[in-house]
Design a protein around this motif. Structure first.
Motif, PDB file in Angstrom:
ATOM      1  N   GLY B 342       0.822  -1.212   0.000  1.00  0.00           N
ATOM      2  CA  GLY B 342       0.000   0.000   0.000  1.00  0.00           C
ATOM      3  C   GLY B 342       0.847   1.249   0.000  1.00  0.00           C
ATOM      4  N   ALA B 343       1.718   1.390   1.013  1.00  0.00           N
ATOM      5  CA  ALA B 343       2.532   2.601   1.084  1.00  0.00           C
ATOM      6  C   ALA B 343       3.618   2.554   0.033  1.00  0.00           C
ATOM      7  CB  ALA B 343       3.161   2.711   2.463  1.00  0.00           C
ATOM      8  N   HIS B 344       3.799   3.663  -0.651  1.00  0.00           N
ATOM      9  CA  HIS B 344       4.883   3.741  -1.616  1.00  0.00           C
ATOM     10  C   HIS B 344       5.235   5.211  -1.790  1.00  0.00           C
ATOM     11  CE1 HIS B 344       1.276   4.526  -3.902  1.00  0.00           C
ATOM     12  NE2 HIS B 344       2.021   5.110  -4.822  1.00  0.00           N
ATOM     13  N   VAL B 345       6.441   5.471  -2.304  1.00  0.00           N
ATOM     14  CA  VAL B 345       6.827   6.850  -2.578  1.00  0.00           C
ATOM     15  C   VAL B 345       6.996   7.034  -4.074  1.00  0.00           C
ATOM     16  CG1 VAL B 345       7.869   7.639  -0.457  1.00  0.00           C
ATOM     17  CG2 VAL B 345       9.158   6.136  -1.959  1.00  0.00           C
ATOM     18  N   ALA B 346       6.570   8.155  -4.552  1.00  0.00           N
ATOM     19  CA  ALA B 346       6.742   8.478  -5.963  1.00  0.00           C
ATOM     20  C   ALA B 346       7.410   9.845  -6.038  1.00  0.00           C
ATOM     21  CB  ALA B 346       5.390   8.508  -6.663  1.00  0.00           C
ATOM     22  N   PHE B 347       8.000  10.161  -7.179  1.00  0.00           N
ATOM     23  CA  PHE B 347       8.597  11.472  -7.378  1.00  0.00           C
ATOM     24  C   PHE B 347       7.525  12.541  -7.161  1.00  0.00           C
ATOM     25  CE2 PHE B 347       9.385  15.088 -10.216  1.00  0.00           C
ATOM     26  CZ  PHE B 347      10.573  15.528  -9.663  1.00  0.00           C
ATOM     27  N   ASP B 348       7.831  13.469  -6.277  1.00  0.00           N
ATOM     28  CA  ASP B 348       6.858  14.504  -5.951  1.00  0.00           C
ATOM     29  C   ASP B 348       7.441  15.857  -6.380  1.00  0.00           C
ATOM     30  OD1 ASP B 348       5.252  16.392  -4.844  1.00  0.00           O
ATOM     31  OD2 ASP B 348       5.214  15.512  -2.829  1.00  0.00           O
ATOM     32  N   PRO B 349       6.961  16.389  -7.500  1.00  0.00           N
ATOM     33  CA  PRO B 349       7.571  17.631  -8.013  1.00  0.00           C
ATOM     34  C   PRO B 349       7.465  18.796  -7.037  1.00  0.00           C
ATOM     35  CG  PRO B 349       5.575  17.065  -9.239  1.00  0.00           C
ATOM     36  CD  PRO B 349       5.878  15.900  -8.354  1.00  0.00           C
ATOM     37  N   ILE B 350       6.385  18.814  -6.242  1.00  0.00           N
ATOM     38  CA  ILE B 350       6.230  19.924  -5.294  1.00  0.00           C
ATOM     39  C   ILE B 350       7.271  19.809  -4.190  1.00  0.00           C
ATOM     40  CG2 ILE B 350       4.681  20.991  -3.608  1.00  0.00           C
ATOM     41  CD1 ILE B 350       2.386  20.215  -5.451  1.00  0.00           C
ATOM     42  N   LEU B 351       7.448  18.577  -3.695  1.00  0.00           N
ATOM     43  CA  LEU B 351       8.445  18.365  -2.648  1.00  0.00           C
ATOM     44  C   LEU B 351       9.847  18.647  -3.189  1.00  0.00           C
ATOM     45  CD1 LEU B 351       8.903  17.504   0.268  1.00  0.00           C
ATOM     46  CD2 LEU B 351       9.098  15.153  -0.522  1.00  0.00           C
ATOM     47  N   ALA B 352      10.089  18.237  -4.436  1.00  0.00           N
ATOM     48  CA  ALA B 352      11.400  18.470  -5.053  1.00  0.00           C
ATOM     49  C   ALA B 352      11.670  19.967  -5.165  1.00  0.00           C
ATOM     50  CB  ALA B 352      11.461  17.816  -6.431  1.00  0.00           C
ATOM     51  N   ALA B 353      10.675  20.701  -5.653  1.00  0.00           N
ATOM     52  CA  ALA B 353      10.824  22.156  -5.769  1.00  0.00           C
ATOM     53  C   ALA B 353      10.991  22.763  -4.381  1.00  0.00           C
ATOM     54  CB  ALA B 353       9.612  22.752  -6.472  1.00  0.00           C
ATOM     55  N   GLY B 354      10.217  22.250  -3.423  1.00  0.00           N
ATOM     56  CA  GLY B 354      10.299  22.738  -2.052  1.00  0.00           C
ATOM     57  C   GLY B 354      11.692  22.516  -1.472  1.00  0.00           C
ATOM     58  N   ALA B 355      12.255  21.339  -1.738  1.00  0.00           N
ATOM     59  CA  ALA B 355      13.598  21.021  -1.226  1.00  0.00           C
ATOM     60  C   ALA B 355      14.622  21.988  -1.807  1.00  0.00           C
ATOM     61  CB  ALA B 355      13.964  19.575  -1.583  1.00  0.00           C
ATOM     62  N   PHE B 356      14.462  22.259  -3.087  1.00  0.00           N
ATOM     63  CA  PHE B 356      15.388  23.172  -3.775  1.00  0.00           C
ATOM     64  C   PHE B 356      15.314  24.570  -3.155  1.00  0.00           C
ATOM     65  CE2 PHE B 356      16.564  25.896  -7.408  1.00  0.00           C
ATOM     66  CZ  PHE B 356      17.795  25.329  -7.707  1.00  0.00           C
TER      67      PHE B 356
END
Ligand SMILES: Nc1ncnc2c1ncn2[C@@H]1O[C@H](COP(=O)(O)OP(=O)(O)OP(=O)(O)O)[C@@H](O)[C@H]1O
Ligand SMILES: [Mg+2]
Lengths: 222, 386
Positions: B342-356
Motif C-alpha cells: 500500500g505505502a509507496h513513494v513516488a517522485f513529488d515535483p512539489i516536494l522536489a521544488a520545495g527542497a530546492f
C-alpha cells in the motif's frame, strides 16, 4: 585643476596608549601627468599616505581632493565607483588571485561593469600586450615569474584606463634587472599622461620621477 | 569576467569548504525530504486503509426508542415499528458542500421475512454502492438481479441453500444468485436483494430503513460532513462510525510533529555548519576581498559574490538532498508502513521544488552574515596583512 590635493592630513591608528600617529599633518599637491616618488624610512608613513590617496583609508583629520572631488565626503559606494574609474593599484606583493588566469586577473576591475565578455577580454589582452604578456594570458599566476606577476599587476591597474596609478614598492621584491624593466613600463605609462605616485626605497628608481616626496616620521620633508 | 566567474573560480579552488557547505545543507534537506515523504506515504497508506474500511457515515431514522445494533455499531432506532426515511431525500446528499468527498451512498431497506419457517432479516440494497461500502465482500456466484437474492454465509447454511437454489418470500420465488463468504459481521445472517424489489416485497415502496455513506478522505472533515448531511436530512439521525484507524492517525500525528521537530533541528545544525564554514572562508579571503575593494568593488558586489557561491552550492544541495531523501524514504518505508504494502513513494515535483527552495533559503540565510561581514572588511587593514 589639481589632480591630487592633500590638505592637513593626519592619520592615527588605534586609540589610547596603543595609538600610533602615522601621519602628522601632511599637505601637498600633484598636477595631472606628474610622476612622483615617495621615499622615507620604514614606518615613516609612506604606505599610509598612498592608501589615503587611494581612497582606501580615511584620514583622521584633513581633506583629500582628487580632481576637485572631496573623496572622503562621498558615500562608500560612490567612493568605490570613484576608485574603479580613477585609480589603479600596483602592489609590491602583486596580489593576483591564484585561481584566475592572467587574463581573468587583468579583467578583475571590469567584473562589476556591464560590458560584453568579449569586450572585457579584448581590453585585458590589450593591457597584457602593453606589458608583453599577451601570449601567457591563459596561465595561472603560479606558473609565471615574480617579474611577470608584477607586470600582470600593472596590466590590471591600467585595464580600466584610470588617470592615476598608485604603486607601493612595485620593484621591492624583484632583482635589479627585472626592476628596471618594470620601471621602464611605468615610465612609458607616465609618458602617455598617467599620473603616477610610487613608493620606493631605491634612489635609482626614484630618479625616474619628476619629483620626490620625502616622508620622515609622519611629516613631509621637502 | 563577471562576479559569477569569481564565485565559481572560488568554489573550484576551495573544494573542501564548498563540500562542507554542501554537506551541511545536504544533511538538512535530505532529512526534511525523507521525513516529509515518509509522513506523506504513511498518510496515503492510512487513507487507503480508510477507503478499504468502506462506510464511515451512517444515516438512520430519528427515534426515541430502543437501540438496535448492526455490525457491532450502535445505530439508534428500534427493530419493530421502525420509522423510515424517504428514499428520494437521499438525493439531497449530493448537494452538501463536501459532496465531492462522497464516494458512495448506499440505501438499505430492512425487514423480517419468513423462509421455510425461519425468521430472517432481509436487506434490499444498491449493489453498486455496496461494492464501495463493502469492499471486503467476496461473492461466490453473482450479485442478484431482479428476482434474485444474495445470501449471507450463515443464512445460506441455515436455509441449506447454495447458488442456483430457490426460496419463496412473501409468495414470490427468488433464485439464489450467489453466496457471501463469511464476513464475521451481521451480513452473514442476511438475505440481500435488489432495493426496489425488496421494498415491494416488504411493502415499503420509496422508503428505506437506513443508509451508509462512504466519504473519501484524506483528512476530509467527517464531523462537518455529518452536520451537512443532517442539515439536508432533517428526519434522519446521521453519525460517524468511529474508525479503528483513528488510533493510527494519532500515532501518525505524533510522528508528524516529531518529524517537524527533527527537521528543524537538523536544518539548524546544517545552517550552523554553513555559517561557520562561510565565516572561515571569508576570514581566509580577507586579502582577496581587500583587493576587490582596491579594484573598486562595492560592498554589495562582495556580498553578491559570496551569496552566489552559497546559492550555487545550495542549489546543488537542494537537488542532491531531494534525491538522497527520496532514496532514504524508499529504504525506510518498509519499516514504517505495516506490511510494506500500500505505502509507496513516488517522485513529488512539489516536494522536489520545495527542497530546492528550502536549500537555497537556508544556504543564503546562513551565508548572509558572513557575506555582510566580508562587505564591511577594512581594505586597508586587509592589504596591510601582507
Ligand atoms: N592598520 C594599521 N594599524 C595600526 N598601525 C598601523 C597600521 N598601518 C600602519 N600602521 C603604523 O603606522 C606607521 C606607518 O606605517 P606605514 O605602513 O605607513 O609605513 P611605511 O612607510 O609604509 O613603512 P615600510 O617602508 O616598512 O612599508 C607604522 O608605525 C605602522 O606600524
Ligand atoms: Mg609600506
Amino acid at each position: 585643476m589639481k589632480r591630487i590635493q592633500a590638505e592637513g592630513i593626519e592619520k592615527r591608528y588605534g586609540t589610547g596608549d596603543t595609538a600610533v600617529t602615522a601621519l602628522k599633518g601632511v599637505s601637498f599637491t600633484i598636477e595631472p601627468g606628474e610622476f612622483v616618488s615617495v621615499m622615507g624610512e620604514s614606518g615613516s608613513g609612506k604606505s599610509t599616505l598612498l592608501s589615503i590617496v587611494g581612497t582606501l583609508n580615511r584620514p583622521t583629520t584633513g581633506r583629500l581632493m582628487v580632481d576637485d572631488v572631496d573623496v572622503y565626503a562621498l558615500g562608500q559606494d560612490a567612493r568605490a565607483d570613484f576608485r574603479r574609474e580613477s585609480i589603479g593599484f600596483v602592489f609590491q606583493n602583486f596580489n593576483l588571485l591564484p585561481y584566475l588566469t592572467l587574463a581573468e586577473n587583468v579583467m578583475l576591475p571590469l567584473a562589476t561593469v556591464g560590458e560584453k565578455k568579449a569586450q572585457k577580454r579584448a581590453k585585458a589582452l590589450a593591457a597584457l600586450e602593453r606589458v608583453g604578456l599577451a601570449r601567457k594570458a591563459g596561465r595561472l599566476p603560479g606558473q609565471i615569474s615574480g617579474g611577470e606577476q608584477e607586470r600582470v599587476a600593472i596590466a590590471r591597474a591600467i585595464v580600466g584606463r584610470p588617470p592615476i596609478i598608485l604603486a607601493d614598492e612595485p620593484t621591492g621584491n624583484l632583482d635589479s634587472k627585472t626592476g628596471k624593466e618594470i620601471m621602464a613600463i611605468i615610465n612609458t605609462l607616465n609618458a602617455e599622461g598617467m599620473t603616477i605616485i610610487m613608493v620606493t626605497h631605491n634612489p635609482e628608481y626614484a630618479a625616474y620621477a619628476n619629483r620626490v616626496l620625502r616622508v620622515a616620521d609622519g611629516i613631509l620633508a621637502h | 569576467m563577471t562576479l559569477g566567474d569569481i564565485a565559481i573560480g572560488n568554489l573550484r579552488r576551495r573544494k573542501g569548504k564548498a563540500f562542507f557547505v554542501l554537506a551541511g545543507l545536504l544533511i538538512g534537506v535530505s532529512t526534511v525530504v525523507a521525513l516529509l515523504s515518509l509522513v506523506t506515504a504513511m498518510k496515503e497508506d492510512i487513507n487507503h486503509k480508510l477507503e478499504m474500511y468502506g462506510a464511515n457515515v451512517l444515516i438512520v431514522p430519528k427515534t426515541e426508542n430502543l437501540s438496535l445494533t448492526y455490525g457491532g455499531l450502535s445505530l439508534g432506532g428500534v427493530s419493530f415499528e421502525m420509522r423510515e426515511i424517504k428514499e428520494e431525500e437521499l438525493a439531497n446528499i449530493a448537494k452538501i458542500p463536501n459532496a465531492n468527498n462522497v464516494a458512495a451512498v448506499g440505501p438499505m431497506v430492512l425487514g423480517p421475512v419468513t423462509v421455510g419457517g425461519r425468521q430472517l432479516l432481509m436487506a434490499g440494497v444498491d449493489f453498486q454502492a455496496f461494492r464501495v461500502l463493502r469492499p471486503w465482500w467476496v461473492v461466490k456466484g453473482q450479485e442478484p438481479d431482479d428476482g434474485g437474492a444474495l445470501l449471507g454465509a450463515e443464512a445460506a447454511r441455515l436455509l441449506g441453500l447454495a447458488t442456483g437454489g430457490r426460496l419463496t418470500i412473501n409468495g414470490r420465488e427468488l433464485t439464489v444468485s450467489g453466496v457471501l463468504d463469511v464476513t464475521g459481521s451481521q451480513d452473514d445472517g442476511l438475505i440481500f436483494a435488489p432495493l426496489a424489489m425488496t421494498q415491494e416485497l416488504l411493502g415499503k415502496e420509496g422508503r428505506i430503513s437506513m443508509a451508509e455513506v462512504a466519504a473519501l478522505c484524506s483528512g476530509c472533515p467527517i464531523p462537518e460532513m455529518v452536520q451537512q448531511i443532517s442539515a439536508v436530512l432533517p428526519g434522519a439521525n446521521v453519525m460517524a462510525i468511529q474508525q479503528v484507524v483513528k488510533g493510527r492517525m494519532e500515532t501518525l500525528g505524533h510522528f508528524e510533529k516529531f518529524s517537524y521537530g527533527i527537521s528543524g533541528l537538523v536544518l539548524l545544525v546544517g545552517s550552523l555548519m554553513v555559517l561557520v564554514t562561510m565565516m572561515g572562508s571569508v576570514r581566509e579571503r580577507t586579502v582577496e576581498i581587500g583587493i576587490f575593494s582596491a579594484m573598486g568593488f562595492r560592498g554589495s558586489h562582495v556580498i553578491r559574490i559570496i551569496l552566489m557561491e552559497a546559492a550555487i552550492v545550495a542549489g546543488l544541495a537542494g537537488v542532491l538532498g531531494y534525491l538522497l531523501g527520496f532514496g532514504a524514504t524508499k529504504l525506510l518505508i518498509p519499516l514504517f508502513a505495516e506490511g510494506g504494502h500500500g505505502a509507496h513513494v513516488a517522485f513529488d515535483p512539489i516536494l522536489a521544488a520545495g527542497a530546492f527552495v528550502l536549500s537555497l533559503v537556508v544556504g543564503l540565510a546562513a551565508s548572509s552574515y558572513p557575506a555582510f561581514t566580508a562587505s564591511r572588511l577594512d581594505p586597508n587593514e586587509a592589504l596591510r596583512a601582507l
